[in-house]
Design a protein around this motif. Sequence first.
Motif: not given
Lengths: 117, 268
Positions: A12-13, A17, A21, A109-115
Amino acid sequence: MHELAVAQALVEQVEAVIVQHAAMQASLIRVHIGPLAGVVPELLATAFPLAAAGSRAEHAELEFSHAPITVRCQTCGAETEAAMNRLLCGACGDWHTQIVSGDELLLESVELETVPT
Amino acid sequence: MCNTCGCNLTPGNQRLAFKPVAKGATAVSVLKGLLAKNDDQAAHNREHFDRRGILAINLMSSPGSGKTALLEATLTALKNEFTCAVIEGDLETENDAERIRALGVTAHQIVTGTACHLDAHLVHDALHHMNLDGVDILFIENVGNLVCPASFDLGQHLNVTLLSVTEGDDKPAKYPVMFRAADAMLLTKTDLLAVLDDFDPDQAEAHLRNLANPAPVLRLSARKNLGMDAWLAWLREQLAAQRARVAIGQSRRPAIQSDGQTFHSASA
């Protein structure tokens, strides 16, 4: 097996995030669990895929870190490492101590894929 | 603990607060308690109790250590003094709630199904089924389990952990997360000590101190009415303390400190 409940809270958290973002999905999730948190990393890792199925955290890798248990003595002021069921001062042996680290249960922390991939 | 002022940084995790951003991806530092949602609900429950001047106590122990028997004896003894209410947590059956209702005390049974612990949301739902008008003390009898309930804040002010003398006196050493969270440890069924040669109450207390826990250790037998006076006196004291806190707009969380609070008090 309360780790499943913890895994659901974690997903959920992470979802929150991702939304915050405007990302596509999470690729790496770092969780910080102290030995005194009452959560077993291995069990959380087992429960995570069940909780994450169908979510945007589904394909994320789960990574754990932990700090050793450290206590600060209220009598002599020393800061020493301690065992989970023996939180005594390593210098003077007094039990009047405070936990400095070791009871954390944090989404670090979280690493996100933005594309789109 | 919060995400605004940096109080969730401890010496154990501060190195993790700043992350380089990888190519094609964004690294977001969160540093939020994993159970933040439960903790928010727990804080809401606690506000609810404080507004009504209620003292909320979470009873935890292994199954069969005498939580319900303790409640029966306690509610009977306090009958003419305070108004009490009880939330019962069990995997199945209404049995415990029925035992409490038989004494004329309001009780709500939470049936958890297969869940091994109560959480703040379950307690919140239960509160909506209860009439708390005039209630002084709310007892929450958690699911009998020395592991999982310790990790979930329900909104209670105090944790009371029971250890019956038919168990091992080294239980605090075996289940440190649970016993570290105790604001009081009750050694129950002490009438059986006479026939048990392997439980040393002093040893049990020593194991609790090894967890850096200064909580009082009370020895009692609810069935034989032994040592109940000290327990009842402790409850009266805690209710008075709760009322004093409410009067000045303060509250209290159980003994166990989150890392952020530890950091604050250590640096204060």
